[in-house]
Design a protein around this motif. Structure first.
Motif, mmCIF file in Angstrom:
data_model
loop_
_atom_site.group_PDB
_atom_site.id
_atom_site.type_symbol
_atom_site.label_atom_id
_atom_site.label_comp_id
_atom_site.label_asym_id
_atom_site.label_seq_id
_atom_site.Cartn_x
_atom_site.Cartn_y
_atom_site.Cartn_z
ATOM 1 N N TRP A 1 0.837 -1.203 0.000
ATOM 2 C CA TRP A 1 0.000 0.000 0.000
ATOM 3 C C TRP A 1 0.876 1.259 0.000
ATOM 4 N N SER B 1 3.949 1.516 -1.152
ATOM 5 C CA SER B 1 4.616 1.668 -2.447
ATOM 6 C C SER B 1 3.680 2.298 -3.467
ATOM 7 N N LEU B 2 2.403 1.925 -3.426
ATOM 8 C CA LEU B 2 1.418 2.526 -4.333
ATOM 9 C C LEU B 2 1.244 4.017 -4.046
ATOM 10 N N GLN C 1 -5.831 6.484 -3.912
ATOM 11 C CA GLN C 1 -5.416 5.693 -5.076
ATOM 12 C C GLN C 1 -4.792 4.367 -4.643
ATOM 13 N N ALA C 2 -3.966 4.425 -3.616
ATOM 14 C CA ALA C 2 -3.322 3.207 -3.132
ATOM 15 C C ALA C 2 -4.351 2.207 -2.620
ATOM 16 N N ARG D 1 -6.278 0.518 -5.558
ATOM 17 C CA ARG D 1 -5.528 -0.408 -6.413
ATOM 18 C C ARG D 1 -4.751 -1.449 -5.624
ATOM 19 N N LEU D 2 -5.015 -1.532 -4.317
ATOM 20 C CA LEU D 2 -4.274 -2.477 -3.478
ATOM 21 C C LEU D 2 -4.550 -3.925 -3.865
ATOM 22 N N THR E 1 -3.111 -5.010 -7.203
ATOM 23 C CA THR E 1 -1.655 -5.123 -7.107
ATOM 24 C C THR E 1 -1.258 -6.420 -6.413
ATOM 25 N N THR F 1 3.725 -2.386 -11.151
ATOM 26 C CA THR F 1 2.920 -1.721 -10.123
ATOM 27 C C THR F 1 2.477 -0.342 -10.576
ATOM 28 N N LEU G 1 -1.434 0.838 -11.018
ATOM 29 C CA LEU G 1 -1.922 2.042 -10.351
ATOM 30 C C LEU G 1 -2.508 3.049 -11.331
ATOM 31 N N ASN G 2 -1.792 3.333 -12.390
ATOM 32 C CA ASN G 2 -2.157 4.453 -13.259
ATOM 33 C C ASN G 2 -3.053 4.076 -14.433
ATOM 34 N N TYR H 1 11.061 3.689 -5.659
ATOM 35 C CA TYR H 1 9.687 3.903 -6.117
ATOM 36 C C TYR H 1 9.564 5.206 -6.909
#
Length: 285
Positions: free
Chosen positions: A76, A78-79, A98-99, A102-103, A106, A183, A187-188, A268
């Motif tokens: 989480w 890292s996101l 966002q994290a 998308r957890l 991921t 990753t 995320l994006n 990151y």
């Protein structure tokens, strides 16, 4: 050769690094706050459990649960750092949202890659099992730190394991370079397993340069973390005395956690800027 889609210029590691330093100079405070929460605190908590945990099996269960929670928190984090480093307008609250969103994707992609890695390692286990290797005795010897009592291997099996293991290490670095952007893509670009193919496409033309970056990072990470732990551990052993070895090791672990977190946050941010530089128009090698 890969190109920067926004400018048409060739993507270079030097340019990505320049962008990384720019992001760090402007957003170091918010990135550090996220890194402290998600990358520093979890290993410190784990170290405290080792120092203060009750007797087994309760300690083993507690350590396992905390270990899983720490791993999830690190993903989480890292996101969130990727989100902060990808878009200059992203604030901490937005990065956390966002994290969180998308957890699970991921984790799913990470598990898929992990399963593939385990399958690639299976031939070593099969070769050992086929020769009647005593895994229980090997485990006991490893836990007792007595390598001289390790079960012996047939020469042919030992040669196979060494050569296959070397091939796996080379493959791991190559695959890590091609999947470095997975990753960031999850995320994006809101992709699931399709992020693997997309990451491979984005890294095309940069593979061996990224392998070099990974090798350099692995060396720096290992040396810096070990040096921090060794120096701090030695200092506190001298201060606390020989009877407080566990406490000295815990304090050394804290120093190692700070150093490793700083280096991972740097990685990151670099990954985020690599994604920004390659996402528009990757071209063939």
């Amino acid at each position: 050769m890969a190109t920067d889609g926004t400018t048409g210029r060739r993507v270079t590691i030097e340019r990505v690094w320049d962008r990384t330093t720019e992001v760090l100079s402007g957003r170091s405070g918010v990135i550090a706050s996220v890194a402290f929460l998600t990358l520093v605190l979890p290993p410190i908590v784990n170290g405290a459990l080792v120092l203060l945990a009750p007797q087994p099996p309760a300690a083993q269960l507690l350590t396992f649960v905390v270990g899983i929670a720490s791993a999830v928190l690190s993903i989480w984090g890292s996101l969130a750092i990727l989100a902060l480093a990808t878009h200059p307008s992203t604030d901490r609250s937005s990065a956390y949202r966002q994290a969180t969103a998308r957890l699970l994707p991921t984790i799913g992609v990470s598990l898929e890659i992990g399963i593939i890695a385990l399958l690639l390692m299976a031939p070593i286990v099969i070769a050992l099992a086929a020769t009647g290797f005593d895994f229980a005795a090997a485990s006991d010897a490893a836990n007792a730190n007595t390598p001289q009592s390790m079960p012996s291997l047939a020469p042919g099996v030992a040669i196979f394991i060494v050569l296959y293991g070397l091939a796996l290490v080379i493959l791991a670095f190559w695959a890590s370079a091609r999947l470095m952007l997975v990753t960031a893509v999850v995320l994006n670009e809101r992709l699931g397993l399709g992020a693997i193919r997309r990451a491979i496409a984005l890294s095309r033309g940069l593979t061996w340069r990224l392998v070099g970056v990974l090798l350099l990072f692995a060396i720096v990470f290992g040396v810096a973390t070990f040096a921090a732990q060794a120096v701090v551990g030695l200092v506190f052993r001298l201060i606390l005395g020989g009877e407080q070895v566990a406490t000295a090791l815990f304090l050394a672990g804290i120093a190692g956690a700070f150093v490793s977190a700083a280096l991972m946050a740097l990685a990151y941010v670099f990954t985020a800027q690599l994604y920004v530089a390659t996402r528009e128009k990757p071209t063939a090698e």
